[in-house]
Motif scaffolding. Structure first.
Motif, PDB file in Angstrom:
ATOM      1  N   SER A 156       0.816  -1.215   0.000  1.00 36.82           N
ATOM      2  CA  SER A 156       0.000   0.000   0.000  1.00 36.82           C
ATOM      3  C   SER A 156       0.856   1.274   0.000  1.00 36.82           C
ATOM      4  N   ASP A 157       2.142   1.151   0.335  1.00 36.44           N
ATOM      5  CA  ASP A 157       3.044   2.315   0.293  1.00 36.44           C
ATOM      6  C   ASP A 157       3.079   2.928  -1.101  1.00 36.44           C
ATOM      7  N   TRP A 158       2.912   2.104  -2.115  1.00 36.48           N
ATOM      8  CA  TRP A 158       3.036   2.585  -3.489  1.00 36.48           C
ATOM      9  C   TRP A 158       1.881   3.496  -3.909  1.00 36.48           C
ATOM     10  N   SER A 159       0.810   3.524  -3.136  1.00 36.26           N
ATOM     11  CA  SER A 159      -0.290   4.439  -3.463  1.00 36.26           C
ATOM     12  C   SER A 159       0.135   5.891  -3.277  1.00 36.26           C
ATOM     13  N   SER A 160       1.204   6.114  -2.498  1.00 35.68           N
ATOM     14  CA  SER A 160       1.720   7.467  -2.280  1.00 35.68           C
ATOM     15  C   SER A 160       2.888   7.795  -3.208  1.00 35.68           C
ATOM     16  N   SER A 161       3.219   6.882  -4.093  1.00 35.40           N
ATOM     17  CA  SER A 161       4.371   7.060  -4.965  1.00 35.40           C
ATOM     18  C   SER A 161       4.178   8.215  -5.947  1.00 35.40           C
ATOM     19  N   ALA A 162       5.230   9.031  -6.078  1.00 42.37           N
ATOM     20  CA  ALA A 162       5.186  10.131  -7.043  1.00 42.37           C
ATOM     21  C   ALA A 162       5.029   9.585  -8.457  1.00 42.37           C
TER      22      ALA A 162
ATOM     23  N   SER B 126       1.693  10.385 -10.760  1.00 37.35           N
ATOM     24  CA  SER B 126       1.928  11.225 -11.936  1.00 37.35           C
ATOM     25  C   SER B 126       1.260  10.687 -13.193  1.00 37.35           C
ATOM     26  N   GLY B 127       0.858   9.439 -13.144  1.00 28.96           N
ATOM     27  CA  GLY B 127       0.249   8.831 -14.320  1.00 28.96           C
ATOM     28  C   GLY B 127       1.251   8.149 -15.223  1.00 28.96           C
ATOM     29  N   GLU B 128       2.557   8.312 -14.944  1.00 31.23           N
ATOM     30  CA  GLU B 128       3.585   7.689 -15.764  1.00 31.23           C
ATOM     31  C   GLU B 128       3.640   6.179 -15.576  1.00 31.23           C
ATOM     32  N   ALA B 129       2.937   5.698 -14.566  1.00 28.30           N
ATOM     33  CA  ALA B 129       2.930   4.259 -14.299  1.00 28.30           C
ATOM     34  C   ALA B 129       2.012   3.502 -15.264  1.00 28.30           C
ATOM     35  N   ASN B 130       1.275   4.237 -16.110  1.00 30.87           N
ATOM     36  CA  ASN B 130       0.358   3.602 -17.087  1.00 30.87           C
ATOM     37  C   ASN B 130      -0.645   2.661 -16.434  1.00 30.87           C
ATOM     38  N   GLY B 131      -1.195   3.102 -15.324  1.00 32.88           N
ATOM     39  CA  GLY B 131      -2.226   2.319 -14.657  1.00 32.88           C
ATOM     40  C   GLY B 131      -1.708   1.315 -13.652  1.00 32.88           C
TER      41      GLY B 131
ATOM     42  N   THR C 235       5.344 -13.272 -10.726  1.00 31.75           N
ATOM     43  CA  THR C 235       5.856 -13.574 -12.062  1.00 31.75           C
ATOM     44  C   THR C 235       5.960 -12.247 -12.791  1.00 31.75           C
ATOM     45  N   MET C 236       7.164 -11.760 -12.941  1.00 31.17           N
ATOM     46  CA  MET C 236       7.372 -10.407 -13.448  1.00 31.17           C
ATOM     47  C   MET C 236       7.195 -10.342 -14.963  1.00 31.17           C
ATOM     48  N   THR C 237       6.187  -9.592 -15.404  1.00 34.49           N
ATOM     49  CA  THR C 237       5.950  -9.329 -16.821  1.00 34.49           C
ATOM     50  C   THR C 237       5.631  -7.844 -16.973  1.00 34.49           C
ATOM     51  N   VAL C 238       5.646  -7.352 -18.211  1.00 43.09           N
ATOM     52  CA  VAL C 238       5.366  -5.942 -18.463  1.00 43.09           C
ATOM     53  C   VAL C 238       3.945  -5.586 -18.029  1.00 43.09           C
ATOM     54  N   GLU C 239       3.820  -4.568 -17.187  1.00 48.15           N
ATOM     55  CA  GLU C 239       2.561  -4.029 -16.672  1.00 48.15           C
ATOM     56  C   GLU C 239       1.792  -5.018 -15.789  1.00 48.15           C
ATOM     57  N   CYS C 240       2.505  -5.991 -15.233  1.00 52.09           N
ATOM     58  CA  CYS C 240       1.831  -6.911 -14.303  1.00 52.09           C
ATOM     59  C   CYS C 240       1.447  -6.196 -13.014  1.00 52.09           C
ATOM     60  N   GLY C 241       2.065  -5.013 -12.769  1.00 53.17           N
ATOM     61  CA  GLY C 241       1.775  -4.260 -11.558  1.00 53.17           C
ATOM     62  C   GLY C 241       0.427  -3.566 -11.559  1.00 53.17           C
ATOM     63  N   LYS C 242      -0.348  -3.729 -12.620  1.00 52.37           N
ATOM     64  CA  LYS C 242      -1.691  -3.128 -12.659  1.00 52.37           C
ATOM     65  C   LYS C 242      -2.663  -3.863 -11.736  1.00 52.37           C
ATOM     66  N   ARG C 243      -2.297  -5.056 -11.329  1.00 52.66           N
ATOM     67  CA  ARG C 243      -3.170  -5.856 -10.463  1.00 52.66           C
ATOM     68  C   ARG C 243      -2.421  -6.148  -9.168  1.00 52.66           C
ATOM     69  N   ASP C 244      -2.923  -5.584  -8.049  1.00 47.80           N
ATOM     70  CA  ASP C 244      -2.220  -5.745  -6.772  1.00 47.80           C
ATOM     71  C   ASP C 244      -2.852  -6.776  -5.852  1.00 47.80           C
ATOM     72  N   HIS C 245      -3.483  -7.779  -6.440  1.00 46.11           N
ATOM     73  CA  HIS C 245      -4.079  -8.859  -5.651  1.00 46.11           C
ATOM     74  C   HIS C 245      -2.970  -9.747  -5.086  1.00 46.11           C
ATOM     75  N   PRO C 246      -3.158 -10.301  -3.872  1.00 49.15           N
ATOM     76  CA  PRO C 246      -2.134 -11.168  -3.254  1.00 49.15           C
ATOM     77  C   PRO C 246      -1.710 -12.346  -4.133  1.00 49.15           C
TER      78      PRO C 246
END
Length: 219
Positions: free
Chosen positions: A128-134, A138-143, A153-164
Protein backbone atom coordinates in the motif's frame (compact mmCIF):
# COMPACT_ATOMS: atom_id res chain seq x y z
CA UNK A 1 40.00 -7.08 1.28
CA UNK A 2 37.87 -9.78 -0.34
CA UNK A 3 34.99 -9.12 2.07
CA UNK A 4 35.19 -5.39 1.37
CA UNK A 5 35.24 -5.81 -2.42
CA UNK A 6 32.38 -8.33 -2.26
CA UNK A 7 30.28 -5.91 -0.19
CA UNK A 8 30.90 -2.94 -2.49
CA UNK A 9 30.67 -4.82 -5.80
CA UNK A 10 27.78 -7.21 -5.12
CA UNK A 11 25.72 -5.18 -2.67
CA UNK A 12 26.26 -1.66 -4.01
CA UNK A 13 22.63 -1.37 -5.16
CA UNK A 14 21.36 -1.67 -1.60
CA UNK A 15 23.96 0.81 -0.34
CA UNK A 16 22.22 3.48 -2.45
CA UNK A 17 19.01 2.93 -0.43
CA UNK A 18 20.74 3.88 2.82
CA UNK A 19 21.00 7.49 3.92
CA UNK A 20 24.11 6.82 6.02
CA UNK A 21 27.45 5.95 4.40
CA UNK A 22 28.77 3.99 7.40
CA UNK A 23 28.00 0.61 5.79
CA UNK A 24 29.98 1.51 2.65
CA UNK A 25 32.79 3.17 4.60
CA UNK A 26 33.28 0.02 6.70
CA UNK A 27 33.68 -2.01 3.52
CA UNK A 28 36.13 0.48 1.99
CA UNK A 29 38.22 0.41 5.17
CA UNK A 30 38.55 -3.37 4.82
CA UNK A 31 39.69 -2.95 1.21
CA UNK A 32 42.33 -0.38 2.15
CA UNK A 33 43.49 -2.52 5.07
CA UNK A 34 43.74 -5.55 2.77
CA UNK A 35 45.94 -3.69 0.30
CA UNK A 36 48.22 -2.50 3.09
CA UNK A 37 48.37 -6.05 4.48
CA UNK A 38 49.78 -7.34 1.18
CA UNK A 39 52.41 -4.59 1.05
CA UNK A 40 53.25 -5.16 4.71
CA UNK A 41 53.66 -8.89 4.12
CA UNK A 42 56.36 -8.29 1.53
CA UNK A 43 58.08 -5.77 3.80
CA UNK A 44 57.92 -8.22 6.72
CA UNK A 45 59.62 -10.94 4.67
CA UNK A 46 62.40 -8.56 3.61
CA UNK A 47 62.90 -7.32 7.17
CA UNK A 48 63.13 -10.88 8.50
CA UNK A 49 65.51 -12.27 5.89
CA UNK A 50 67.78 -9.22 5.88
CA UNK A 51 67.53 -8.82 9.68
CA UNK A 52 67.30 -5.05 9.41
CA UNK A 53 65.92 -3.20 12.40
CA UNK A 54 64.91 -0.22 10.28
CA UNK A 55 62.61 -2.37 8.14
CA UNK A 56 61.26 -4.08 11.24
CA UNK A 57 60.36 -0.72 12.75
CA UNK A 58 58.51 0.22 9.56
CA UNK A 59 56.81 -3.19 9.56
CA UNK A 60 55.65 -2.69 13.13
CA UNK A 61 54.23 0.77 12.34
CA UNK A 62 52.30 -0.64 9.36
CA UNK A 63 50.95 -3.48 11.51
CA UNK A 64 49.80 -0.94 14.07
CA UNK A 65 48.13 1.12 11.33
CA UNK A 66 46.34 -1.98 9.98
CA UNK A 67 45.26 -2.85 13.51
CA UNK A 68 43.71 0.58 13.97
CA UNK A 69 41.94 0.37 10.58
CA UNK A 70 40.48 -3.04 11.35
CA UNK A 71 39.30 -1.94 14.79
CA UNK A 72 37.72 1.14 13.20
CA UNK A 73 35.86 -1.03 10.67
CA UNK A 74 34.61 -3.27 13.47
CA UNK A 75 33.50 -0.32 15.62
CA UNK A 76 31.70 1.36 12.69
CA UNK A 77 29.91 -1.89 11.89
CA UNK A 78 28.82 -2.22 15.52
CA UNK A 79 27.63 1.40 15.73
CA UNK A 80 25.67 1.12 12.49
CA UNK A 81 24.24 -2.20 13.68
CA UNK A 82 22.63 -0.32 16.56
CA UNK A 83 21.12 2.50 14.49
CA UNK A 84 20.12 0.65 11.30
CA UNK A 85 16.51 -0.04 12.30
CA UNK A 86 15.79 3.60 13.10
CA UNK A 87 17.41 4.79 9.87
CA UNK A 88 15.44 2.41 7.66
CA UNK A 89 12.14 3.26 9.35
CA UNK A 90 12.80 6.95 8.86
CA UNK A 91 14.14 6.98 5.31
CA UNK A 92 13.44 3.85 3.26
CA UNK A 93 9.75 4.49 2.55
CA UNK A 94 10.45 8.10 1.60
CA UNK A 95 13.25 7.06 -0.72
CA UNK A 96 11.11 4.46 -2.46
CA UNK A 97 7.97 6.53 -3.01
CA UNK A 98 9.68 9.80 -3.88
CA UNK A 99 12.63 8.67 -6.02
CA UNK A 100 11.46 5.53 -7.80
CA UNK A 101 11.32 6.06 -11.60
CA UNK A 102 12.28 9.72 -11.21
CA UNK A 103 14.74 11.62 -13.39
CA UNK A 104 18.40 11.16 -12.42
CA UNK A 105 17.42 8.50 -9.88
CA UNK A 106 18.01 5.44 -12.07
CA UNK A 107 20.26 3.84 -9.44
CA UNK A 108 17.43 4.05 -6.88
CA UNK A 109 14.95 2.52 -9.34
CA UNK A 110 17.36 -0.33 -10.08
CA UNK A 111 18.00 -0.90 -6.37
CA UNK A 112 14.29 -0.95 -5.48
CA UNK A 113 13.45 -3.38 -8.30
CA UNK A 114 16.32 -5.66 -7.27
CA UNK A 115 15.26 -5.46 -3.62
CA UNK A 116 11.64 -6.40 -4.31
CA UNK A 117 12.50 -9.25 -6.67
CA UNK A 118 15.38 -10.70 -4.66
CA UNK A 119 13.58 -10.61 -1.32
CA UNK A 120 10.08 -11.26 -2.69
CA UNK A 121 8.54 -8.19 -1.07
CA UNK A 122 6.60 -5.11 -2.13
CA UNK A 123 6.88 -1.62 -0.66
CA UNK A 124 8.77 -0.47 2.40
CA UNK A 125 6.18 -1.53 4.97
CA UNK A 126 3.57 -3.02 2.62
CA UNK A 127 2.38 -2.82 -0.99
CA UNK A 128 0.00 0.00 0.00
CA UNK A 129 3.04 2.31 0.29
CA UNK A 130 3.04 2.58 -3.49
CA UNK A 131 -0.29 4.44 -3.46
CA UNK A 132 1.72 7.47 -2.28
CA UNK A 133 4.37 7.06 -4.96
CA UNK A 134 5.19 10.13 -7.04
CA UNK A 135 5.52 7.80 -10.03
CA UNK A 136 2.08 6.22 -9.57
CA UNK A 137 0.35 9.55 -8.92
CA UNK A 138 1.93 11.23 -11.94
CA UNK A 139 0.25 8.83 -14.32
CA UNK A 140 3.58 7.69 -15.76
CA UNK A 141 2.93 4.26 -14.30
CA UNK A 142 0.36 3.60 -17.09
CA UNK A 143 -2.23 2.32 -14.66
CA UNK A 144 0.15 0.29 -12.51
CA UNK A 145 -0.69 0.23 -8.81
CA UNK A 146 2.75 -1.12 -7.90
CA UNK A 147 6.03 -1.60 -9.81
CA UNK A 148 6.26 -4.73 -11.94
CA UNK A 149 9.07 -5.90 -9.64
CA UNK A 150 6.40 -6.56 -6.98
CA UNK A 151 4.92 -9.34 -9.10
CA UNK A 152 5.48 -13.00 -8.34
CA UNK A 153 5.86 -13.57 -12.06
CA UNK A 154 7.37 -10.41 -13.45
CA UNK A 155 5.95 -9.33 -16.82
CA UNK A 156 5.37 -5.94 -18.46
CA UNK A 157 2.56 -4.03 -16.67
CA UNK A 158 1.83 -6.91 -14.30
CA UNK A 159 1.77 -4.26 -11.56
CA UNK A 160 -1.69 -3.13 -12.66
CA UNK A 161 -3.17 -5.86 -10.46
CA UNK A 162 -2.22 -5.75 -6.77
CA UNK A 163 -4.08 -8.86 -5.65
CA UNK A 164 -2.13 -11.17 -3.25
CA UNK A 165 -2.21 -13.88 -5.91
CA UNK A 166 -0.23 -11.61 -8.22
CA UNK A 167 2.13 -9.60 -6.01
CA UNK A 168 4.17 -10.25 -2.88
CA UNK A 169 2.30 -9.45 0.32
CA UNK A 170 4.96 -9.89 2.96
CA UNK A 171 4.39 -8.96 6.58
CA UNK A 172 6.79 -6.16 7.48
CA UNK A 173 7.44 -5.35 3.83
CA UNK A 174 10.90 -4.89 2.32
CA UNK A 175 12.18 -2.93 5.31
CA UNK A 176 12.38 -6.07 7.47
CA UNK A 177 14.04 -8.07 4.69
CA UNK A 178 16.63 -5.37 3.96
CA UNK A 179 17.35 -4.81 7.64
CA UNK A 180 18.02 -8.51 8.27
CA UNK A 181 20.19 -8.68 5.16
CA UNK A 182 22.36 -5.71 6.15
CA UNK A 183 22.58 -6.80 9.78
CA UNK A 184 23.95 -10.17 8.68
CA UNK A 185 26.60 -8.45 6.55
CA UNK A 186 27.49 -6.01 9.31
CA UNK A 187 28.20 -9.01 11.52
CA UNK A 188 30.58 -10.33 8.86
CA UNK A 189 32.33 -6.97 8.45
CA UNK A 190 32.63 -6.52 12.21
CA UNK A 191 33.89 -10.08 12.77
CA UNK A 192 36.48 -9.80 10.00
CA UNK A 193 37.64 -6.41 11.25
CA UNK A 194 38.03 -7.44 14.89
CA UNK A 195 39.31 -10.93 14.03
CA UNK A 196 42.14 -9.71 11.80
CA UNK A 197 42.93 -6.96 14.32
CA UNK A 198 43.64 -9.70 16.87
CA UNK A 199 46.00 -11.36 14.38
CA UNK A 200 47.83 -8.05 14.00
CA UNK A 201 48.43 -7.98 17.76
CA UNK A 202 50.17 -11.36 17.53
CA UNK A 203 52.20 -10.05 14.58
CA UNK A 204 53.28 -6.97 16.55
CA UNK A 205 54.34 -9.12 19.52
CA UNK A 206 56.47 -11.37 17.30
CA UNK A 207 57.96 -8.29 15.60
CA UNK A 208 58.99 -6.84 18.95
CA UNK A 209 60.58 -10.16 19.96
CA UNK A 210 62.49 -10.39 16.69
CA UNK A 211 63.57 -6.76 16.96
CA UNK A 212 65.04 -7.31 20.41
CA UNK A 213 66.85 -10.48 19.31
CA UNK A 214 68.71 -8.70 16.48
CA UNK A 215 72.08 -7.12 17.04
CA UNK A 216 72.24 -3.33 17.02
CA UNK A 217 72.77 -1.87 13.55
CA UNK A 218 76.23 -0.44 12.95
CA UNK A 219 76.39 3.33 12.56
Amino acid sequence: MAVGIWTVAEKSDYISLLSSRIYAVSAYILIVAGIIVMITGVLGCCATFKEQKGLLRMYFVLLLFIFLLEVLAGVLAYVYYQQLNAELKENLRETMVQKYQQKNEEHITKAVDKLQQEFKCCGSNSSSDWSSSAWVRSGEANGRLVPDSCCKTMTVECGKRDHPSNIYKVEGGCITKLENFILDHLKIIGAVGVGIACVQIIGMIFTCCLYRSLKAEPY
